[in-house]
Design an enzyme around this catalytic site. Structure first.
Site, PDB file in Angstrom:
ATOM      1  N   SER A   1       0.797  -1.233   0.000  1.00  0.00           N
ATOM      2  CA  SER A   1       0.000   0.000   0.000  1.00  0.00           C
ATOM      3  C   SER A   1       0.826   1.278   0.000  1.00  0.00           C
ATOM      4  O   SER A   1       0.253   2.375  -0.056  1.00  0.00           O
ATOM      5  CB  SER A   1      -0.954   0.007   1.203  1.00  0.00           C
ATOM      6  OG  SER A   1      -2.058  -0.829   0.960  1.00  0.00           O
TER       7      SER A   1
ATOM      8  N   LYS B   1      -0.052   3.762  -2.559  1.00  0.00           N
ATOM      9  CA  LYS B   1      -1.048   4.821  -2.396  1.00  0.00           C
ATOM     10  C   LYS B   1      -0.416   6.206  -2.201  1.00  0.00           C
ATOM     11  O   LYS B   1      -1.124   7.211  -2.279  1.00  0.00           O
ATOM     12  CB  LYS B   1      -1.971   4.495  -1.222  1.00  0.00           C
ATOM     13  CG  LYS B   1      -2.813   3.236  -1.433  1.00  0.00           C
ATOM     14  CD  LYS B   1      -3.784   3.028  -0.285  1.00  0.00           C
ATOM     15  CE  LYS B   1      -4.661   1.796  -0.469  1.00  0.00           C
ATOM     16  NZ  LYS B   1      -3.970   0.537  -0.140  1.00  0.00           N
TER      17      LYS B   1
ATOM     18  N   SER C   1      -5.942   2.896   4.814  1.00  0.00           N
ATOM     19  CA  SER C   1      -5.313   2.229   3.674  1.00  0.00           C
ATOM     20  C   SER C   1      -6.329   1.424   2.869  1.00  0.00           C
ATOM     21  O   SER C   1      -6.058   0.304   2.433  1.00  0.00           O
ATOM     22  CB  SER C   1      -4.174   1.312   4.144  1.00  0.00           C
ATOM     23  OG  SER C   1      -3.360   0.936   3.059  1.00  0.00           O
TER      24      SER C   1
ATOM     25  N   LYS D   1       2.722   6.604   5.174  1.00  0.00           N
ATOM     26  CA  LYS D   1       1.946   5.478   4.657  1.00  0.00           C
ATOM     27  C   LYS D   1       2.641   4.163   4.977  1.00  0.00           C
ATOM     28  O   LYS D   1       3.857   4.038   4.863  1.00  0.00           O
ATOM     29  CB  LYS D   1       1.770   5.610   3.137  1.00  0.00           C
ATOM     30  CG  LYS D   1       0.755   4.646   2.565  1.00  0.00           C
ATOM     31  CD  LYS D   1      -0.655   5.043   2.958  1.00  0.00           C
ATOM     32  CE  LYS D   1      -1.645   3.895   2.773  1.00  0.00           C
ATOM     33  NZ  LYS D   1      -1.482   2.815   3.764  1.00  0.00           N
TER      34      LYS D   1
END
Length: 378
Positions: free
Chosen positions: A59, A62, A119, A222
């Site tokens: 992730s 992202k 997420s 993140k």
């Protein structure tokens, strides 16, 4: 009470395990196979371990998704109160999500919150489709942006980071796109959220970045975990004007991911500092040969801070490299020289010196025009 106790214990474990004193950071100090520490202001690499090794990043993908979303917001293409309708494709995503149903609607603001905090794979796809029409077109835009940023190790196959053949990046490239994302300071309104809710309080979301509860100065950014990528994080933090990005890819566990990220950041804050640069004296005008004016004023804009090893800031020297004279014509904004900042004869940063005004070349027409103007004024 148990949740609070757990959070405190987690903070103690992470901080205690990652304490770094001033000095060199060896590869053995970082357990993950790939890592980078970058100065967010200048992009300078302060530490690296297999920085260009191509790996899955889960992730962390992202970060690029959110970069394009924030660009769309800033350009006015989309607005925070716009309503996004989840497609069947978006609702079909697995892994971490907010369980969107086909046809369900949320604002852009809530979709960003779900993507950055929880997420949510489904929210990321919904945003991608809202901006570009299809996820495939959005992914094409992601790859175009990656190329523009110099992310030569990266190929995106989707917008959320689910394991997919050919979906790869590197620790260095993750740092590059993280630096690009945090230029949009609005993103910190989301990455700093620990606990929040969606659907009018029906759905609670908790940030996947546990460093928010344990690391002094953390601002984001993140996390990501898949079977192929392992445990990953891009962690951003700021103290005393020094802004850092710590990237960890492929850690064996979430605990090791957070410990490695804290170790990177600790090393950066212990060994580097941000100093403000400034011109030692005002820049004098430059003589202009063959011009309607004898000289032109000059300036050096954009002189900012610089990250250097602690204690070495006083050794920085400044060199102003400009010619003794210019030849007309000169245009406002023309680069006529530069100011260079160096440490131990190594160039650290340079800034353009530009002309502040136009200076026309002497000619019969220009002189005649000046004469007529003088006569009219009389």
């Amino acid at each position: 009470m148990l949740k609070r106790l757990f959070a405190v214990l987690l903070a103690v474990v992470i901080i205690g395990a990652s304490a770094v004193s001033a000095g060199a950071l060896g590869e053995g100090d970082i357990s993950a196979p790939a890592a980078v520490l970058m100065d967010a202001d200048t992009g300078k690499i302060l530490y690296e371990k297999n920085a260009h090794e191509q790996r899955a990043c889960a992730s962390i993908t992202k970060v690029m998704t959110l970069t394009l979303v924030m660009e769309a917001v800033d350009s006015g293409k989309i607005h925070m109160d716009d309503v996004v309708t989840a497609s069947a494709h978006a609702a079909s995503m697995g892994g971490s999500d907010i369980w969107l149903e086909e046809g369900e609607q949320m604002t852009v603001d809530d979709m960003i919150k779900a993507t950055a905090v929880a997420s949510a794979n489904d929210a990321a796809v919904a945003l991608a489709e809202f901006i570009c029409g299809t996820e495939d077109d959005f992914v094409a835009a992601m790859n175009e942006k990656a190329k523009a940023l110099g992310m030569d190790d990266t190929t995106f196959m989707n917008c959320n980071g689910l394991d997919e053949e050919g979906h790869i990046t590197s620790a260095y490239d993750v740092a590059l796109m993280s630096r690009e994302l945090i230029k949009h300071e609005k993103i910190f309104d989301y990455t700093n959220i620990w606990l929040d809710n969606l659907r009018g309080g029906e759905t609670q979301i908790v940030n996947t970045n546990k460093l928010l509860r344990s690391y002094d100065g953390i601002t984001g950014l993140k996390t990501g975990t898949t079977g192929e990528a392992g445990a990953c994080i891009s962690a951003t933090a700021e103290r005393n004007g020094l802004s850092l990005i710590g990237v960890v890819l492929g850690a064996d566990s979430g605990k090791e991911r957070f410990r490695d990220a804290a170790t990177l950041l600790d090393y950066g804050f212990a060994n580097f500092e941000s100093i403000e640069l400034g011109l030692e004296e005002e820049l004098a005008p430059i003589t202009v040969e063959g011009g309607m004016e004898d000289e032109v004023s000059i300036s050096c804009e954009g002189v900012t801070g610089l990250t250097v090893p602690k204690g070495e800031g006083k050794g920085i020297t400044q060199t102003v490299d400009i010619p003794e004279s210019l030849t007309a014509p000169v245009r406002r904004g023309d680069v006529v020289g530069r100011v260079v900042f160096s440490l131990n004869e190594e160039e650290l940063a340079s800034f353009d010196v530009t002309a502040n005004d136009d200076v026309e070349e002497k000619s019969f027409g220009s002189i005649l025009g000046l004469l007529l103007h003088s006569l009219i004024k009389m």
